[in-house]
Design an enzyme around this catalytic site. Structure first.
Site, PDB file in Angstrom:
ATOM      1  CD  GLU A 289      -7.465  12.390  -1.168  1.00 13.15           C
ATOM      2  OE1 GLU A 289      -7.109  11.260  -1.541  1.00 13.15           O
ATOM      3  OE2 GLU A 289      -8.408  12.997  -1.691  1.00 13.15           O
ATOM      4  N   PRO A 290      -3.562  11.935   3.651  1.00 17.94           N
ATOM      5  CG  PRO A 290      -2.350  12.952   5.381  1.00 17.94           C
ATOM      6  CD  PRO A 290      -3.151  13.261   4.137  1.00 17.94           C
ATOM      7  NE  ARG A 329      -2.056  -2.983   6.088  1.00 13.96           N
ATOM      8  CZ  ARG A 329      -0.740  -2.987   6.220  1.00 13.96           C
ATOM      9  NH1 ARG A 329      -0.187  -3.354   7.365  1.00 13.96           N
ATOM     10  NH2 ARG A 329       0.033  -2.629   5.229  1.00 13.96           N
ATOM     11  CE1 TYR A 333      -3.529  -5.033   0.362  1.00  9.88           C
ATOM     12  CE2 TYR A 333      -3.487  -4.232   2.625  1.00  9.88           C
ATOM     13  CZ  TYR A 333      -4.065  -4.247   1.371  1.00  9.88           C
ATOM     14  OH  TYR A 333      -5.152  -3.473   1.133  1.00  9.88           O
ATOM     15  CB  CYS A 360     -10.661 -22.501  11.211  1.00  6.66           C
ATOM     16  SG  CYS A 360     -11.005 -23.019  12.873  1.00  6.66           S
TER      17      CYS A 360
END
Ligand SMILES: *Cc1c(COP(=O)(O)O)cnc(C)c1O
Length: 439
Positions: A289-290, A329, A333, A360
């Site tokens: 499942e890429p 991201r 992460y 902000c």
């Protein structure tokens, strides 16, 4: 490298995607703008589909959580992939796009009754059952409809993929799946086999995301196959499918060293075949499942540069017209990205800058410390590999309207997701009667 698919530099010294200059795209559609390279996307679909098909009985699913929309789903279907969905909303999108329900696998650790009902009423191919609660709920719902559902059981094999800890899901301490090492998984199998209106087809696991080490997949596949064999030997039940999830890593920035679809196919499928041969059982069909690896590299974001700020002896910030609302991201992460000035692609880097968003929030950064040519307001910053987990994780923080998404191919561009308007932002707002200003 960050140039993939049809991306190249043209004679004007600009970046071009799908045969179109990013300067033209920015002028015609405004910024920020998500651009998807249709050919790049399709080539990635084919690369995984063909790599696994060459090795045997397999089905590649596109993980729609990376990026889904009606047009995206259409292309996935045209390329002959199946689909992985993780919510009623993703399932609804797939069904509305006319995706064949039998090729849909439905994941999730807390599917609601409404979501499960939507899935069984539309005859999705598999429900990937995550826990005991869901197993009994699904069995009850199916029995009430006199319907039998094919399922996979999600297993947590206890393999750590070498990746960022926030996106590890294969280790034991995970909210997902039936834990293998402590015996829960075997209990789950027995319960599934004894549940009315449930047909246990196979096992699923997903060891993490942005994984580069094919050994992680080999190890996880071996553990899963050992379990398939144990089920066969102890319970006399042959499982027909083994789904090894997604997680294939891509190039974002220096240091990322992705391998080829064929290496992944080999790591998984040779392990499955070898283990099956040793145990003298049938070779189960392999599912993967890429998501990121199909759509990530096929997408870029075009921003306009606006203000800048220099903190003496510390760093120079360049601000763009988007940020964490369209790409969270980096903030979430600590993700790294590559970028260039799309309208100055032929100039050499001249200074190290950090790219800030316009929200902000001090953490609203897109890229720390990147070398760019001297930039000024109005230049176009093109961030690479933003096809996955950008739009799909986007928000209206600070009431920023979401950017448009354009599909480009062979000199043609089409909007596949409209830019949100200010009116869209208040379209679900309601003022209760008692708050209405007296006149
Ligand atoms: C997130 C996820 C995927 C896709 O992961 P990528 O890193 O985008 O390939 C596939 N399967 C499951 C169950 C997932 O949670």
């Amino acid at each position: 490298m960050y140039l993939t698919g049809t991306m190249q530099f043209n004679e004007a010294g600009h970046l071009e995607i799908g045969g179109i200059d990013v300067v033209d795209l920015a002028r015609d559609y405004g910024t920020p703008l998500w651009v998807i390279d249709e050919l790049g996307f399709r080539q990635n679909c084919r690369a995984f589909r063909d790599a696994f098909a060459r090795q045997g009985n397999s089905l590649v699913l596109y993980a729609s959580k990376a990026l889904t929309s009606l047009a995206i789903i259409r292309m996935v279907n045209e390329e002959g992939l199946g689909l992985d969905v993780v919510s009623g909303g993703e399932l609804y999108t797939a069904l509305e796009a006319g995706f064949p329900p039998q090729l849909i696998y439905f994941h999730g650790n807390n599917k609601s009754i409404d979501e499960i009902t939507l899935a069984i009423d539309n005859s999705v191919g598999r429900i990937v059952v995550d826990n005991f609660y869901e197993l009994s709920l699904l069995s009850d719902l199916c029995r009430a409809k006199n319907y039998t559902q094919d399922i996979l059981l999600r297993i947590t094999p206890g393999v750590e993929a070498h990746t960022h800890e926030f996106i590890q899901t294969g280790q034991i301490d995970s909210k997902f799946g039936f834990t293998l090492p402590d015996g829960q998984a075997m209990e789950g199998i027995k319960m599934a086999l004894n549940s009315p209106n449930i047909n246990l087809v196979g096992l699923h696991c997903h060891i993490g995301s942005q994984v580069f080490e094919m050994d992680s997949f080999r190890q996880a596949t071996a553990l899963m196959m050992d379990f398939v064999v144990e089920i066969h030997n102890k319970l006399g039940y042959q499982l027909d499918e083994i789904d090894m999830g997604g997680g294939f890593g891509i190039y974002y920035s220096a240091g990322d060293d992705p391998t080829y679809a064929d290496d992944w196919a080999d790591a998984v499928m040779s392990t499955v075949a070898e283990k099956a041969r040793q145990a003298n059982i049938n070779i189960p069909r392999v599912i993967v499942e890429p998501g990121r690896a199909i759509v990530g590299p096929a997408g870029v974001t075009i921003y306009s540069i606006g203000s800048w700020k220099e903190v003496t002896n510390v760093r120079k910030y360049l601000a763009v017209d988007g940020g964490m609302a369209d790409n969270i991201r980096t903030a979430l992460y600590d993700a790294k990205y590559s970028a260039i000035l799309g309208n100055k692609a032929n100039l050499s880097p001249q200074e190290v800058v950090s790219i800030a968003g316009k929200c902000c929030e001090s953490g609203d950064m897109l890229i720390w410390d990147i070398e760019l040519p001297a930039a000024e307001a109005g230049d176009l910053l093109v961030v690479f590999a933003t096809g996955a987990y950008n739009y799909s994780m986007s928000s209206n923080y600070n009431r920023l309207p979401r950017p448009a998404m354009v599909l480009v191919n062979d000199g043609r561009s089409d909007v596949i997701i409209k830019r949100e308007t200010y009116a869209d932002l208040i379209s679900n707002d309601i003022i209760p009667q008692r708050l209405k200003a007296p006149r």
